[in-house]
Design a protein around this motif. Structure first.
Motif, PDB file in Angstrom:
ATOM      1  N   LEU A  36       0.835  -1.200   0.000  1.00 41.88           N
ATOM      2  CA  LEU A  36       0.000   0.000   0.000  1.00 41.88           C
ATOM      3  C   LEU A  36       0.872   1.253   0.000  1.00 41.88           C
ATOM      4  N   ALA A  37       1.968   1.230   0.761  1.00 44.65           N
ATOM      5  CA  ALA A  37       2.896   2.368   0.758  1.00 44.65           C
ATOM      6  C   ALA A  37       3.459   2.591  -0.645  1.00 44.65           C
ATOM      7  N   GLY A  38       3.800   1.512  -1.345  1.00 43.27           N
ATOM      8  CA  GLY A  38       4.286   1.642  -2.715  1.00 43.27           C
ATOM      9  C   GLY A  38       3.232   2.233  -3.628  1.00 43.27           C
ATOM     10  N   LEU A  39       2.005   1.745  -3.502  1.00 42.13           N
ATOM     11  CA  LEU A  39       0.901   2.274  -4.306  1.00 42.13           C
ATOM     12  C   LEU A  39       0.707   3.763  -4.046  1.00 42.13           C
ATOM     13  N   LEU A  40       0.699   4.154  -2.780  1.00 42.66           N
ATOM     14  CA  LEU A  40       0.512   5.571  -2.444  1.00 42.66           C
ATOM     15  C   LEU A  40       1.688   6.411  -2.914  1.00 42.66           C
ATOM     16  N   GLY A  41       2.880   5.838  -2.891  1.00 42.05           N
ATOM     17  CA  GLY A  41       4.043   6.560  -3.397  1.00 42.05           C
ATOM     18  C   GLY A  41       3.917   6.872  -4.876  1.00 42.05           C
ATOM     19  N   VAL A  42       3.448   5.917  -5.636  1.00 38.63           N
ATOM     20  CA  VAL A  42       3.234   6.149  -7.070  1.00 38.63           C
ATOM     21  C   VAL A  42       2.128   7.188  -7.264  1.00 38.63           C
ATOM     22  N   ALA A  43       1.042   7.056  -6.519  1.00 41.10           N
ATOM     23  CA  ALA A  43      -0.073   7.996  -6.656  1.00 41.10           C
ATOM     24  C   ALA A  43       0.347   9.419  -6.298  1.00 41.10           C
ATOM     25  N   LEU A  44       1.101   9.570  -5.208  1.00 37.09           N
ATOM     26  CA  LEU A  44       1.540  10.916  -4.820  1.00 37.09           C
ATOM     27  C   LEU A  44       2.551  11.477  -5.820  1.00 37.09           C
ATOM     28  N   SER A  45       3.385  10.615  -6.396  1.00 43.14           N
ATOM     29  CA  SER A  45       4.312  11.080  -7.436  1.00 43.14           C
ATOM     30  C   SER A  45       3.537  11.644  -8.620  1.00 43.14           C
ATOM     31  N   ALA A  46       2.497  10.938  -9.025  1.00 43.17           N
ATOM     32  CA  ALA A  46       1.670  11.405 -10.139  1.00 43.17           C
ATOM     33  C   ALA A  46       0.971  12.710  -9.784  1.00 43.17           C
ATOM     34  N   ALA A  47       0.419  12.783  -8.578  1.00 47.11           N
ATOM     35  CA  ALA A  47      -0.264  14.013  -8.157  1.00 47.11           C
ATOM     36  C   ALA A  47       0.709  15.184  -8.113  1.00 47.11           C
ATOM     37  N   ALA A  48       1.891  14.945  -7.571  1.00 51.95           N
ATOM     38  CA  ALA A  48       2.885  16.020  -7.459  1.00 51.95           C
ATOM     39  C   ALA A  48       3.319  16.528  -8.824  1.00 51.95           C
ATOM     40  N   ALA A  49       3.303  15.653  -9.823  1.00 52.09           N
ATOM     41  CA  ALA A  49       3.690  16.065 -11.177  1.00 52.09           C
ATOM     42  C   ALA A  49       2.674  17.029 -11.793  1.00 52.09           C
ATOM     43  N   HIS A  50       1.457  17.023 -11.258  1.00 47.23           N
ATOM     44  CA  HIS A  50       0.392  17.862 -11.831  1.00 47.23           C
ATOM     45  C   HIS A  50       0.011  19.043 -10.947  1.00 47.23           C
ATOM     46  N   ILE A  51       0.638  19.157  -9.777  1.00 44.33           N
ATOM     47  CA  ILE A  51       0.323  20.262  -8.866  1.00 44.33           C
ATOM     48  C   ILE A  51       1.555  21.152  -8.759  1.00 44.33           C
ATOM     49  N   PRO A  52       1.476  22.368  -9.265  1.00 46.18           N
ATOM     50  CA  PRO A  52       2.637  23.264  -9.176  1.00 46.18           C
ATOM     51  C   PRO A  52       3.050  23.502  -7.719  1.00 46.18           C
ATOM     52  N   GLY A  53       4.344  23.414  -7.467  1.00 47.78           N
ATOM     53  CA  GLY A  53       4.872  23.700  -6.135  1.00 47.78           C
ATOM     54  C   GLY A  53       4.571  22.639  -5.097  1.00 47.78           C
ATOM     55  N   ALA A  54       4.315  21.413  -5.512  1.00 45.71           N
ATOM     56  CA  ALA A  54       3.955  20.341  -4.574  1.00 45.71           C
ATOM     57  C   ALA A  54       5.197  19.573  -4.114  1.00 45.71           C
ATOM     58  N   ASP A  55       6.215  20.307  -3.673  1.00 43.71           N
ATOM     59  CA  ASP A  55       7.454  19.657  -3.243  1.00 43.71           C
ATOM     60  C   ASP A  55       7.236  18.728  -2.050  1.00 43.71           C
ATOM     61  N   SER A  56       6.317  19.085  -1.169  1.00 44.14           N
ATOM     62  CA  SER A  56       6.037  18.223  -0.018  1.00 44.14           C
ATOM     63  C   SER A  56       5.471  16.880  -0.455  1.00 44.14           C
ATOM     64  N   LEU A  57       4.632  16.892  -1.490  1.00 42.47           N
ATOM     65  CA  LEU A  57       4.090  15.632  -2.003  1.00 42.47           C
ATOM     66  C   LEU A  57       5.188  14.783  -2.636  1.00 42.47           C
ATOM     67  N   LYS A  58       6.129  15.431  -3.319  1.00 45.28           N
ATOM     68  CA  LYS A  58       7.261  14.700  -3.897  1.00 45.28           C
ATOM     69  C   LYS A  58       8.067  14.024  -2.796  1.00 45.28           C
ATOM     70  N   THR A  59       8.303  14.756  -1.715  1.00 47.97           N
ATOM     71  CA  THR A  59       9.052  14.195  -0.586  1.00 47.97           C
ATOM     72  C   THR A  59       8.296  13.022   0.018  1.00 47.97           C
ATOM     73  N   ALA A  60       6.994  13.189   0.230  1.00 45.23           N
ATOM     74  CA  ALA A  60       6.179  12.102   0.792  1.00 45.23           C
ATOM     75  C   ALA A  60       6.217  10.885  -0.127  1.00 45.23           C
ATOM     76  N   ALA A  61       6.095  11.107  -1.430  1.00 45.20           N
ATOM     77  CA  ALA A  61       6.133  10.002  -2.393  1.00 45.20           C
ATOM     78  C   ALA A  61       7.466   9.265  -2.323  1.00 45.20           C
ATOM     79  N   GLN A  62       8.561  10.008  -2.263  1.00 43.64           N
ATOM     80  CA  GLN A  62       9.881   9.382  -2.172  1.00 43.64           C
ATOM     81  C   GLN A  62      10.010   8.545  -0.907  1.00 43.64           C
ATOM     82  N   PHE A  63       9.552   9.082   0.217  1.00 42.10           N
ATOM     83  CA  PHE A  63       9.635   8.332   1.475  1.00 42.10           C
ATOM     84  C   PHE A  63       8.826   7.044   1.396  1.00 42.10           C
ATOM     85  N   LEU A  64       7.636   7.120   0.824  1.00 41.76           N
ATOM     86  CA  LEU A  64       6.813   5.924   0.684  1.00 41.76           C
ATOM     87  C   LEU A  64       7.484   4.899  -0.217  1.00 41.76           C
TER      88      LEU A  64
END
Length: 131
Positions: free
Chosen positions: A16-44
């Motif tokens: 589930l952590a892997g799935l959420l990491g992929v999902a947050l990576s995708a979301a961060a790619a479409h949200i300007p300035g979403a560096d926190s989401l990128k960090t969360a995705a990497q950690f997951l």
């Protein structure tokens, strides 16, 4: 050898952590300035295989099983708090709760430390039964 329900749960949470990491990576790619989401995705994404690995090492006897499970549990808790806080801050503009991210970070570090201890302390030998 029977697999414990805790090991199954930890493996499922890792996936589930892997799935959420992929999902947050995708979301961060479409949200300007979403560096926190990128960090969360990497950690997951970094910790998902670590949880799977710790669970497997404990099952194989290459780490003390109880310590490997404890380490995995701390990693899951740390991900929930750290990544959860970063995600909630991005979408709701408020923290999950005060100090959630730092507590999560300490839980993650504790999980890695406990994993190292579990790997250094040999697993107890099971008596061999012929038959």
């Amino acid at each position: 050898m029977r697999v414990s329900s805790l090991d199954r749960a930890l493996a499922a949470l890792a996936c589930l952590a892997g799935l959420l990491g992929v999902a947050l990576s995708a979301a961060a790619a479409h949200i300007p300035g979403a560096d926190s989401l990128k960090t969360a995705a990497q950690f997951l994404l970094f910790h998902a295989p670590a949880i799977l690995g710790l669970t497997g090492l404990g099952r194989l006897g290459l780490a003390r099983p109880a310590l490997a499970r404890g380490a995995s549990g701390l990693l899951v808790l740390g991900l929930l708090l750290f990544c959860g806080d970063l995600s909630v801050r991005t979408w709701l503009q408020q923290p999950l709760f005060p100090m959630a991210a730092p507590i999560g970070g300490f839980a993650l570090m504790g999980g890695w430390l406990l994993g190292a201890i579990g790997a250094l302390i040999p697993a107890r030998r099971q008596p061999h039964h012929a038959g």
